[in-house]
Write a protein that holds these residues in place. Structure first.
Motif, PDB file in Angstrom:
ATOM      1  N   SER A   1       0.800  10.698   6.218  1.00  0.00           N
ATOM      2  CA  SER A   1      -0.271   9.852   5.687  1.00  0.00           C
ATOM      3  C   SER A   1       0.084   8.386   5.852  1.00  0.00           C
ATOM      4  O   SER A   1       1.260   8.002   5.781  1.00  0.00           O
ATOM      5  N   TYR A   2      -0.959   7.568   6.047  1.00  0.00           N
ATOM      6  CA  TYR A   2      -0.780   6.145   6.288  1.00  0.00           C
ATOM      7  C   TYR A   2      -1.819   5.371   5.486  1.00  0.00           C
ATOM      8  O   TYR A   2      -2.814   5.933   5.018  1.00  0.00           O
ATOM      9  N   CYS A   3      -1.570   4.079   5.357  1.00  0.00           N
ATOM     10  CA  CYS A   3      -2.437   3.239   4.534  1.00  0.00           C
ATOM     11  C   CYS A   3      -2.775   1.955   5.284  1.00  0.00           C
ATOM     12  O   CYS A   3      -1.896   1.331   5.882  1.00  0.00           O
TER      13      CYS A   3
ATOM     14  N   ILE B   1       0.874   5.200  -0.457  1.00  0.00           N
ATOM     15  CA  ILE B   1      -0.191   6.187  -0.306  1.00  0.00           C
ATOM     16  C   ILE B   1      -0.546   6.856  -1.622  1.00  0.00           C
ATOM     17  O   ILE B   1      -1.671   7.328  -1.818  1.00  0.00           O
TER      18      ILE B   1
ATOM     19  N   VAL C   1      -3.593   5.150  -3.198  1.00  0.00           N
ATOM     20  CA  VAL C   1      -4.843   5.077  -2.438  1.00  0.00           C
ATOM     21  C   VAL C   1      -5.842   6.086  -2.986  1.00  0.00           C
ATOM     22  O   VAL C   1      -5.512   7.252  -3.206  1.00  0.00           O
TER      23      VAL C   1
ATOM     24  N   GLN D   1       3.488   6.113   4.456  1.00  0.00           N
ATOM     25  CA  GLN D   1       3.158   6.694   3.155  1.00  0.00           C
ATOM     26  C   GLN D   1       4.094   6.227   2.043  1.00  0.00           C
ATOM     27  O   GLN D   1       3.781   6.388   0.862  1.00  0.00           O
TER      28      GLN D   1
ATOM     29  N   CYS E   1       0.835  -1.193   0.000  1.00  0.00           N
ATOM     30  CA  CYS E   1       0.000   0.000   0.000  1.00  0.00           C
ATOM     31  C   CYS E   1       0.874   1.249   0.000  1.00  0.00           C
ATOM     32  O   CYS E   1       1.338   1.678   1.051  1.00  0.00           O
TER      33      CYS E   1
ATOM     34  N   PHE F   1     -10.094   7.537   1.363  1.00  0.00           N
ATOM     35  CA  PHE F   1      -9.517   7.961   2.638  1.00  0.00           C
ATOM     36  C   PHE F   1     -10.580   7.988   3.722  1.00  0.00           C
ATOM     37  O   PHE F   1     -11.735   8.379   3.485  1.00  0.00           O
TER      38      PHE F   1
ATOM     39  N   PHE G   1      -7.686  -0.764   0.110  1.00  0.00           N
ATOM     40  CA  PHE G   1      -6.773   0.097   0.860  1.00  0.00           C
ATOM     41  C   PHE G   1      -7.516   1.341   1.339  1.00  0.00           C
ATOM     42  O   PHE G   1      -8.187   2.018   0.555  1.00  0.00           O
ATOM     43  N   TRP G   2      -7.380   1.638   2.631  1.00  0.00           N
ATOM     44  CA  TRP G   2      -7.916   2.870   3.207  1.00  0.00           C
ATOM     45  C   TRP G   2      -6.744   3.756   3.617  1.00  0.00           C
ATOM     46  O   TRP G   2      -5.813   3.294   4.292  1.00  0.00           O
ATOM     47  N   GLY G   3      -6.788   5.022   3.243  1.00  0.00           N
ATOM     48  CA  GLY G   3      -5.758   5.957   3.665  1.00  0.00           C
ATOM     49  C   GLY G   3      -6.262   6.838   4.791  1.00  0.00           C
ATOM     50  O   GLY G   3      -7.470   7.003   4.986  1.00  0.00           O
TER      51      GLY G   3
END
Length: 429
Positions: free
Chosen positions: A274-276, A185, A188, A246, A183, A191, A217-219
């Motif tokens: 940011s993260y995934c 970012i 993605v 990210q 994943c 979100f 995938f959710w960010g």
């Protein structure tokens, strides 16, 4: 007559327990404690009789190890493998029934995987898998004979292709996306919170629902450091979640945290950025999975451990524990056990000896037993007793107070469970 047979069995267990605590699976010099039969049960874990390889997914927490248990009923040429996900680097150690180490391997499987081939004589064995650097790791463990399909390419084979559009032939999809897919970012499109920084929303939590086929995938974005919890719920899907930064670097992963639901607790604050969250399902990827991101609550996390029966609560009245009093010889108690929260009971032992605890539902449920001393050390664990889903636990104890957790493992179950406590003392010369 039944009581006599049980007593005889406990007496034999006490002789063994003079050297080491007695558990339901006490061999390999103690390495079997907490281990998992690679075939699901001892009867189905015989490599010599297996028609194909046997495999399990292993979740290895910080500094711990995963132990796969198996048997060999006839001399066999056996292949033992462990393959980590992402940057995971597994190390394997094989122990025989007496606890002697037979072999170790780090990278013979190629690409950081472990692999060993050896001839084993009849007996019980333990394959311990740990992370090379002690960090958390998720991977797969496979045990089979040499004619069975291998998990790893071997150190002399060329690396397998990593293009997500050209997966390894015959391989199963991995948690978090297609094979080789991580994943990043930049890839993605969906979100949590529509892409805004979620810091002000973490106290109440942010929740979204979609199937892995719809949103793999959710960010999410943080403007300030924050310790967070991520949950994925729907036991019909059996969700698996993976957290990446990210740049696509693996941070954490979980499969079965509470039953078949998943949870990741990042107790160390994540830095701004940011993260995934990669989402997959081991049962049905078309099933909706509810993802929730919230602030990590250490008190709630501790209580959740008590609710799952994985840690002993204090005996100060802050958490419900039923006091059964002194266990003199034999005691019976009936409870309504559920899968939502463990039922906790305590009892006192006046002198050293052996304690036997049984949880019986007569086929109506699947109870689990965990025994702790009053300091919170786990003394024993049992889920299935032989071919029965009922549980039986035998442990060597000293004088003191003990706590036992009883919980159903089936989803949505509430079952009348009869508990039997019996205490045995060594014969006097």
């Amino acid at each position: 007559m039944r009581t006599d047979r049980v007593a005889a069995g406990v007496a034999a267990a006490f002789v063994i327990g003079a050297a080491a605590p007695v558990t339901a699976q006490d061999f390999c010099g103690g390495h079997s404690a907490g281990g998992q039969w690679i075939g699901g049960s001892e009867a189905r874990s015989d490599v010599a009789a297996a028609t194909s390889h046997m495999e399990q997914m292993a979740l290895i927490l910080m500094g711990n190890q995963y132990v796969a248990l198996f048997t060999v009923s006839a001399p066999s040429d056996v292949r033992l493998e462990a393959q980590g996900r992402g940057a995971g680097d597994p190390v394997i150690d094989l122990y025989d029934e007496s606890g002697s180490i037979l072999l170790s391997d780090d990278d013979s499987g190629g690409n950081g995987s472990s692999r060993a081939e050896t001839t084993l004589q009849p007996g019980r064995y333990c394959l311990a898998v740990r992370s090379y650097d002690g960090s958390p790791m998720t991977g797969f463990v496979r045990i089979g004979r040499l004619e069975h399909e291998a998990l790893t390419p071997g150190s002399d084979s060329p690396p397998a292709p990593t293009d997500s559009e050209d997966p390894i032939p015959g391989a199963d999809p991995m948690p978090g996306g297609a094979i080789g897919e991580i994943c990043d970012i930049a890839t993605v499109t969906t979100f949590l919170g529509d892409g805004q920084a979620l810091d002000s929303l973490l106290a109440e939590g942010v929740t979204e629902t979609a199937s892995p086929e719809e949103v793999p995938f959710w960010g999410f974005t943080l403007a300030a450091p924050a310790a967070v919890s991520i949950t994925a719920e729907n036991p019909d899907a059996d969700p698996v979640i993976t957290l990446y930064d990210q740049s696509g670097n693996w941070l954490a992963e979980n499969d079965d945290w509470d039953g078949l639901n998943a949870r990741i607790d990042m107790t160390m604050p994540l830095q701004p950025g940011s993260y995934c969250i990669g989402v997959n399902a081991l049962r049905d990827t078309a099933q909706p999975i509810t993802i929730r991101l919230s602030a990590y609550d250490p008190l709630a996390a501790q209580i959740a451990l008590y609710d799952r029966g994985e840690a002993a609560p204090p005996l100060d009245g802050s958490y419900p524990v039923t006091d059964l009093g002194l266990l003199s010889a034999r005691l019976r108690s009936d409870i309504q056990s559920t899968d939502e929260r463990a039922t906790w009971l305590s009892f006192d032992v006046p002198e050293a000896g052996i304690v036997l605890i049984e949880a019986v539902t007569n086929g109506q449920g699947d109870p689990m037993l965990r025994l702790f001393d009053d300091f919170g050390r786990e003394i024993g664990y049992n889920d299935d007793n032989g071919q029965s889903l009922d549980s039986r636990l035998i442990a060597q104890v000293q004088r003191g107070t003990y706590l036992v957790a009883v919980r159903q493992l089936g989803q949505g179950q509430q079952v009348l469970t009869r508990l039997l406590f019996e205490r045995y003392v060594p014969a006097q010369p």
